[in-house]
Design an enzyme around this catalytic site. Sequence first.
Site, PDB file in Angstrom:
ATOM      1  N   LYS A  83       0.804  -1.320   0.058  1.00  0.00           N
ATOM      2  CA  LYS A  83      -0.227  -0.048  -0.043  1.00  0.00           C
ATOM      3  C   LYS A  83       0.571   1.196   0.121  1.00  0.00           C
ATOM      4  O   LYS A  83       2.240   1.043   1.049  1.00  0.00           O
ATOM      5  CB  LYS A  83      -0.668  -0.067   1.326  1.00  0.00           C
ATOM      6  CG  LYS A  83      -2.459   0.943   1.473  1.00  0.00           C
ATOM      7  CD  LYS A  83      -2.577   0.893   2.265  1.00  0.00           C
ATOM      8  CE  LYS A  83      -3.877   1.776   2.527  1.00  0.00           C
ATOM      9  NZ  LYS A  83      -4.747   1.458   4.094  1.00  0.00           N
TER      10      LYS A  83
ATOM     11  N   SER B   2      -9.637   1.702   3.115  1.00  0.00           N
ATOM     12  CA  SER B   2      -8.532   2.329   2.074  1.00  0.00           C
ATOM     13  C   SER B   2      -7.738   1.958   1.919  1.00  0.00           C
ATOM     14  O   SER B   2      -7.171   1.967   0.609  1.00  0.00           O
ATOM     15  CB  SER B   2      -7.913   3.370   3.016  1.00  0.00           C
ATOM     16  OG  SER B   2      -7.103   3.133   4.121  1.00  0.00           O
TER      17      SER B   2
ATOM     18  N   SER C  78      -9.960  -0.658   7.298  1.00  0.00           N
ATOM     19  CA  SER C  78      -8.975  -0.539   5.707  1.00  0.00           C
ATOM     20  C   SER C  78      -8.485  -1.970   5.328  1.00  0.00           C
ATOM     21  O   SER C  78      -7.962  -1.502   4.198  1.00  0.00           O
ATOM     22  CB  SER C  78      -8.213   0.555   6.441  1.00  0.00           C
ATOM     23  OG  SER C  78      -8.403   1.776   6.139  1.00  0.00           O
TER      24      SER C  78
END
Length: 471
Positions: free
Chosen positions: A82, A156, A180
């Site tokens: 990420k 997210s 997330s």
Amino acid sequence: MASSVHISSLDIVQLHEQYTAKRLSPLDVVRHVYEKIASYHDKAVWIHLIPESEALIRAEELLKKYHSKPLPPLFGIPFSVKDSIDIAGHPTTLACPSFEYVAKATAPAITRILDAGGILIGKTNLDQFATGLAGVRSPYGIPRCVFDADYISGGSSSGSAVSVAASLVSFTVCTDTGGSTRVPAALNGVVGMKPTLGIISTEGLFPACKNIDCVCIIARTIDDAEDVWNVMKGFDENDVYARRELPTWDPWHDPIRFGIPDENFLRGLSLVYAEAFDQTAVAIEKGLRCVKTYFDYVPFESANQMLYDSSIVSQRLLAFEPYIKSHGLEALHPAIKSTFQVAADNNFSATGAYQDIFTLALHRRQAEIQFRSIDVLVVPSTVGHFTIAELEEDPMTRNKVMGKFTNFVNMLDLCAVSVPVGWWENKNGRYLPFGVTVIGQAGKDKEIMAFGKKLMEMPKLRLQGSKAFQI
């Protein structure tokens, strides 16, 4: 050069077996991965791809290094990261071009993976500043659910979840403050492991809420997630929230006692999610012969509301204070701008912040007491699955409601894993995954993963006929 070797799965366990038997080379896997990425329709998955030539060089280096040695646990395993986690020499953007910087050092959790033989493929898209659960808040595009592009991927860690679910990589390293990892994993039918706080270093992760941020794993199987977890965990004295020791709790009972929220707290689920969760609870009780135990869910719900409705949200203002002072809020995605503006306008006081610390401590103790009655808590991973169009009708409210069963986990110092347990038919006639989250006390990571694996081994639910989502 295209790979001529047929690769049916990127699961870590299977790749490791093939590497050990010398039936497959990391070079073949790298070529296969880049072919898949080139042909995959959703180009919003990635923010930064490592050039294929560099990944091939890495594969060659691994082959030479371990030519006549035992293979490390992640030898030749392709993975993504990420883009809120630092990798030396590569940009970190947090999905905000004006925030971008080139990292000087690699996050220790990533270093452990590279030392174990992993091959980095790229950095993935995310909700800007890692703030959101829908996966639609990025100037780099909107990653879509792998099963139907009309639907959100969740966030997210949006690009991370899609990179795994679309079999572009074997696993991803992502983050979870309020859901997330667990939400996008559930919406894309993969495993989302949120470990106990403090056992995987968060150094090199740009913080959202520093004391409850967590470096996490998304993989296709529990075994794969556990393999990566075993590599990444370890005490890091540079991480001020790293734990030298974990609490000691009583062993789980036999049969396992599980709790679910009572029906008052399950209101707000989409109709099909409510039906799927009800059937899952029955299957756990009758199929796995676990004991459903009643308990008080109020401490969990109360803590859930504090992530964005208390002074805790001010941590985000603190983390991004230098950026906000130099750039203001105008360059941000509208939803992120709104979130930060509301937090600033609340102007939380120091006395209010201390009151919130004490209130949260009370909720933690009350939750701990509830775990005397249950071994494990099982909840829906989120409330339903929005289309992108539905999400955009009311983006702030619908994003917030997606965290109904996720925000409290780090607040209460718990560990959790989201696992797929069934399918439901959407209005397009396509089947989308339904997932639940298994939650345990700090340090019960292995237990929740083992229980999650049992849930995945149950016969999969299959619900036909779309049912409307109403908030």
